[in-house]
Design an enzyme around this catalytic site. Structure first.
Site, PDB file in Angstrom:
ATOM      1  N   HIS A 138       0.927  -1.045  -0.138  1.00 25.92           N
ATOM      2  CA  HIS A 138      -0.105   0.444   0.216  1.00 25.92           C
ATOM      3  C   HIS A 138       1.116   1.629   0.034  1.00 25.92           C
ATOM      4  O   HIS A 138       0.409   2.362   0.174  1.00 25.92           O
ATOM      5  CB  HIS A 138      -1.385  -0.109   1.030  1.00 25.92           C
ATOM      6  N   CYS A 167       5.521  18.985  -7.815  1.00 25.42           N
ATOM      7  CA  CYS A 167       6.815  17.742  -8.329  1.00 25.42           C
ATOM      8  C   CYS A 167       7.869  18.945  -9.042  1.00 25.42           C
ATOM      9  O   CYS A 167       8.054  19.415 -10.134  1.00 25.42           O
ATOM     10  CB  CYS A 167       6.637  17.237  -9.991  1.00 25.42           C
ATOM     11  N   THR A 208      -3.129  -8.607  11.278  1.00 21.07           N
ATOM     12  CA  THR A 208      -4.157  -8.190   9.834  1.00 21.07           C
ATOM     13  C   THR A 208      -5.631  -8.469  10.483  1.00 21.07           C
ATOM     14  O   THR A 208      -5.647  -9.265  10.274  1.00 21.07           O
ATOM     15  CB  THR A 208      -3.596  -7.821   8.459  1.00 21.07           C
TER      16      THR A 208
HETATM   17  C1  BJW Z   1      -3.084  -6.962  16.858  1.00 22.07           C
HETATM   18  C2  BJW Z   1      -2.296  -6.593  17.033  1.00 22.07           C
HETATM   19  C3  BJW Z   1      -1.432  -6.729  17.795  1.00 22.07           C
HETATM   20  C4  BJW Z   1      -4.542  -5.346  17.357  1.00 22.07           C
HETATM   21  N1  BJW Z   1      -0.263  -7.597  17.542  1.00 22.07           N
HETATM   22  N2  BJW Z   1      -2.065  -7.831  16.142  1.00 22.07           N
HETATM   23  C5  BJW Z   1     -12.869  -8.204  -3.240  1.00 22.07           C
HETATM   24  C6  BJW Z   1     -14.165  -7.714  -2.051  1.00 22.07           C
HETATM   25  C7  BJW Z   1     -14.615  -7.150  -1.822  1.00 22.07           C
HETATM   26  C8  BJW Z   1     -13.869  -5.561  -2.597  1.00 22.07           C
HETATM   27  C9  BJW Z   1     -12.632  -5.890  -2.389  1.00 22.07           C
HETATM   28  C10 BJW Z   1     -11.836  -6.982  -3.640  1.00 22.07           C
HETATM   29  N3  BJW Z   1     -11.268  -6.164  -4.366  1.00 22.07           N
HETATM   30  C11 BJW Z   1     -11.582  -4.711  -4.023  1.00 22.07           C
HETATM   31  C12 BJW Z   1     -11.967  -4.651  -3.249  1.00 22.07           C
HETATM   32  C13 BJW Z   1     -12.011  -3.360  -2.674  1.00 22.07           C
HETATM   33  C14 BJW Z   1     -11.338  -2.593  -1.585  1.00 22.07           C
HETATM   34  C15 BJW Z   1     -11.526  -3.591  -0.602  1.00 22.07           C
HETATM   35  O1  BJW Z   1     -10.614  -4.154  -0.327  1.00 22.07           O
HETATM   36  N4  BJW Z   1     -12.436  -3.400  -0.243  1.00 22.07           N
HETATM   37  C16 BJW Z   1     -12.912  -4.330   1.257  1.00 22.07           C
HETATM   38  C17 BJW Z   1     -12.841  -2.868   2.615  1.00 22.07           C
HETATM   39  C18 BJW Z   1     -14.089  -4.254   0.932  1.00 22.07           C
HETATM   40  N5  BJW Z   1     -10.080  -2.686  -2.076  1.00 22.07           N
HETATM   41  C19 BJW Z   1      -9.339  -2.226  -2.690  1.00 22.07           C
HETATM   42  O2  BJW Z   1     -10.049  -0.987  -2.872  1.00 22.07           O
HETATM   43  C20 BJW Z   1      -7.703  -1.639  -3.602  1.00 22.07           C
HETATM   44  N6  BJW Z   1      -7.438  -1.624  -4.546  1.00 22.07           N
HETATM   45  C21 BJW Z   1      -7.996  -2.387  -5.457  1.00 22.07           C
HETATM   46  O3  BJW Z   1      -8.417  -3.651  -5.769  1.00 22.07           O
HETATM   47  O4  BJW Z   1      -7.975  -2.446  -7.138  1.00 22.07           O
HETATM   48  C22 BJW Z   1      -8.009  -2.927  -8.372  1.00 22.07           C
HETATM   49  C23 BJW Z   1      -9.669  -1.865  -7.800  1.00 22.07           C
HETATM   50  C24 BJW Z   1      -9.489  -0.400  -8.479  1.00 22.07           C
HETATM   51  C25 BJW Z   1     -10.928   0.183  -8.946  1.00 22.07           C
HETATM   52  C26 BJW Z   1     -12.391  -0.485  -8.129  1.00 22.07           C
HETATM   53  C27 BJW Z   1     -12.043  -1.313  -6.917  1.00 22.07           C
HETATM   54  C28 BJW Z   1     -10.849  -2.128  -7.067  1.00 22.07           C
HETATM   55  C29 BJW Z   1      -7.001  -0.943  -2.732  1.00 22.07           C
HETATM   56  C30 BJW Z   1      -7.265  -0.942  -1.498  1.00 22.07           C
HETATM   57  C31 BJW Z   1      -6.037   0.134  -0.217  1.00 22.07           C
HETATM   58  C32 BJW Z   1      -6.135   0.598   0.991  1.00 22.07           C
HETATM   59  N7  BJW Z   1      -5.560   1.008   1.873  1.00 22.07           N
HETATM   60  C33 BJW Z   1      -5.766   1.056   2.800  1.00 22.07           C
HETATM   61  C34 BJW Z   1      -5.194   2.150   3.352  1.00 22.07           C
HETATM   62  C35 BJW Z   1      -3.492   3.175   2.886  1.00 22.07           C
HETATM   63  C36 BJW Z   1      -3.100   4.496   2.861  1.00 22.07           C
HETATM   64  C37 BJW Z   1      -3.291   5.268   4.433  1.00 22.07           C
HETATM   65  O5  BJW Z   1      -3.059   5.101   5.373  1.00 22.07           O
HETATM   66  O6  BJW Z   1      -4.651   5.645   5.063  1.00 22.07           O
HETATM   67  O7  BJW Z   1      -5.047   0.650   3.307  1.00 22.07           O
HETATM   68  S1  BJW Z   1      -6.905   1.027   3.767  1.00 22.07           S
HETATM   69  C38 BJW Z   1      -6.111   0.258   5.237  1.00 22.07           C
HETATM   70  O8  BJW Z   1      -6.866  -0.755   5.344  1.00 22.07           O
HETATM   71  C39 BJW Z   1      -4.789   0.021   5.068  1.00 22.07           C
HETATM   72  C40 BJW Z   1      -4.323  -0.805   5.110  1.00 22.07           C
HETATM   73  O9  BJW Z   1      -2.917  -1.161   4.533  1.00 22.07           O
HETATM   74  C41 BJW Z   1      -5.603  -1.946   4.902  1.00 22.07           C
HETATM   75  C42 BJW Z   1      -5.677  -2.758   6.173  1.00 22.07           C
HETATM   76  O10 BJW Z   1      -6.063  -3.004   7.235  1.00 22.07           O
HETATM   77  P1  BJW Z   1      -4.945  -3.763   7.859  1.00 22.07           P
HETATM   78  O11 BJW Z   1      -4.075  -3.665   8.042  1.00 22.07           O
HETATM   79  O12 BJW Z   1      -6.332  -4.905   8.609  1.00 22.07           O
HETATM   80  O13 BJW Z   1      -5.709  -3.178   9.628  1.00 22.07           O
HETATM   81  P2  BJW Z   1      -7.132  -3.368  10.876  1.00 22.07           P
HETATM   82  O14 BJW Z   1      -6.725  -1.983  11.349  1.00 22.07           O
HETATM   83  O15 BJW Z   1      -7.826  -3.214   9.784  1.00 22.07           O
HETATM   84  O16 BJW Z   1      -6.386  -4.509  11.669  1.00 22.07           O
HETATM   85  C43 BJW Z   1      -5.905  -4.569  12.388  1.00 22.07           C
HETATM   86  C44 BJW Z   1      -5.614  -5.858  12.913  1.00 22.07           C
HETATM   87  O17 BJW Z   1      -4.470  -6.345  13.819  1.00 22.07           O
HETATM   88  C45 BJW Z   1      -7.002  -6.480  14.035  1.00 22.07           C
HETATM   89  O18 BJW Z   1      -7.595  -7.626  13.295  1.00 22.07           O
HETATM   90  C46 BJW Z   1      -6.583  -6.191  14.812  1.00 22.07           C
HETATM   91  O19 BJW Z   1      -7.445  -7.413  15.777  1.00 22.07           O
HETATM   92  C47 BJW Z   1      -4.797  -6.580  14.761  1.00 22.07           C
HETATM   93  N8  BJW Z   1      -4.196  -5.892  15.851  1.00 22.07           N
HETATM   94  N9  BJW Z   1      -3.515  -5.579  17.309  1.00 22.07           N
HETATM   95  C48 BJW Z   1      -1.524  -8.416  16.726  1.00 22.07           C
HETATM   96  N10 BJW Z   1      -0.704  -6.310  19.141  1.00 22.07           N
HETATM   97 ZN    ZN Z   2       6.259  15.214 -12.244  1.00 22.69          ZN
END
Ligand code: BJW
Ligand code: ZN
Length: 266
Positions: A138, A167, A208
């Site tokens: 990401h 830029c 995650t």
């Molecule tokens: C602990 C702990 C400890 C706590 N020890 N653990 C298929 C199905 C449905 C939807 C889609 C699909 N394919 C694509 C999509 C759309 C979308 C998506 O996935 N949506 C779903 C949410 C429904 N995906 C996208 O849009 C992606 N692009 C894409 O697919 O392009 C093709 C496309 C183009 C045009 C239209 C549609 C598709 C891009 C996704 C980019 C996500 N970006 C973000 C933001 C980044 C910038 C920012 O920081 O603001 O990335 S979203 C956010 O979530 C961030 C994270 O990397 C990501 C994942 O979150 P993560 O890391 O899992 O964190 P949390 O908070 O959710 O969980 C934390 C966990 O830690 C918890 O479980 C806790 O229990 C645990 N924890 N303490 C261990 N001490």
């Molecule tokens: Zn440029």
């Protein structure tokens, strides 16, 4: 194995010591390992998670899904910069924790034939801990990108003052080099992660919620390829049922206990 440390872990899973032993055995036997990390691994460093009450979910009354979206970059780029300036302010004060350090040591130990660290995090804490060749699915909060000519700019060295930064190559407005909802991941990074997942014999999924795709498909790919899949997370996730073992606890407590070589751990 350090049984005392295992007993003192915060866990409500009665089979924990058994699962821990099994995972240690599998990890020590494994030759090709893929680690997928998410926001939870940085939680103990003080970086807020997105979901599960982690604190990064709402800013100025707006949900992060709205702020971190392709649509918002189109509509209000200066606001997107403000949001990421705020986030950099938080992350800038954070240091790698025991889990980041354990992964860096595993890579440096040469214990595995192939070691691939894939992260959804944009905080740069894996690299700060000493990990190299991290596949950042990401992007990185410390870089700006020009969508017009592709130029990148390091935001740490000489942080630009203007918002949005201009830029230096083509004069176009730059944006944070992160992958937002509705945007494609960098194809070469995703492809490499996919290939390594398909051919690994062990996949460790750490901190995650496994809700965001395509990142969440990597453990599925690993499992389909015959890998032993393990989740380290205090909470259940949609991935838990797919895993061969789940270690319910904090990454910083668990990861330093997993590789046998005592001298490699804290
Ligand atoms: C602990 C702990 C400890 C706590 N020890 N653990 C298929 C199905 C449905 C939807 C889609 C699909 N394919 C694509 C999509 C759309 C979308 C998506 O996935 N949506 C779903 C949410 C429904 N995906 C996208 O849009 C992606 N692009 C894409 O697919 O392009 C093709 C496309 C183009 C045009 C239209 C549609 C598709 C891009 C996704 C980019 C996500 N970006 C973000 C933001 C980044 C910038 C920012 O920081 O603001 O990335 S979203 C956010 O979530 C961030 C994270 O990397 C990501 C994942 O979150 P993560 O890391 O899992 O964190 P949390 O908070 O959710 O969980 C934390 C966990 O830690 C918890 O479980 C806790 O229990 C645990 N924890 N303490 C261990 N001490
Ligand atoms: Zn440029």
């Amino acid at each position: 194995m350090n049984e005392k440390a295992v007993e003192s872990l915060p866990t409500n899973f009665s089979g924990f010591p058994f699962a821990m032993n099994l995972v240690r055995e599998k990890l020590n036997e494994a030759r090709r390992v893929v680690i997928l990390t998410g926001a939870g691994i940085s939680a103990e460093s003080g970086v807020p998670t997105f979901r599960s009450g982690g604190g990064a979910s709402v800013w100025r009354g707006m949900p992060f899904e709205q702020l971190s979206s392709a649509e918002m970059v189109e509509r209000d780029l200066p606001l997107v910069w403000e949001w990421f300036d705020y986030r950099r302010g938080v992350v800038g004060d954070c240091k790698p924790n025991a889990a980041h350090r354990a992964l860096a040591r595993w890579q440096q130990s040469d214990h595995f034939d192939s070691f691939t660290l894939v992260t959804q995090n944009i905080d740069g804490l894996h690299a700060a801990a000493g990990s190299i060749d991290v596949l950042e699915l990401h992007g990185n909060i410390w870089r700006a990108r020009c969508d017009s000519c592709g130029a990148l700019r390091d935001l740490r060295a000489v942080p630009p003052r203007e918002r949005p930064p201009v830029c230096a190559v083509c004069g176009h407005a730059m944006r944070p080099d992160v992958v937002l909802f509705g945007e494609n991941l960098q194809i070469d990074v995703l492809q490499r992660a996919h290939e390594r997942a398909a051919e690994c014999d062990m996949c460790l999924v750490v901190g995650t919620s496994a809700l965001v795709y395509p990142a969440a498909s990597l453990p599925e790919v690993a499992r389909a390829g015959g890998a032993f899949v393990v989740e380290v997370n205090p909470e259940l996730t949609p991935l838990s049922a797919l895993c061969h073992a789940t270690l319910r606890g904090r990454a910083g407590d668990i990861l330093p206990l997993l590789l046998h070589d005592g001298e490699l751990n804290d």
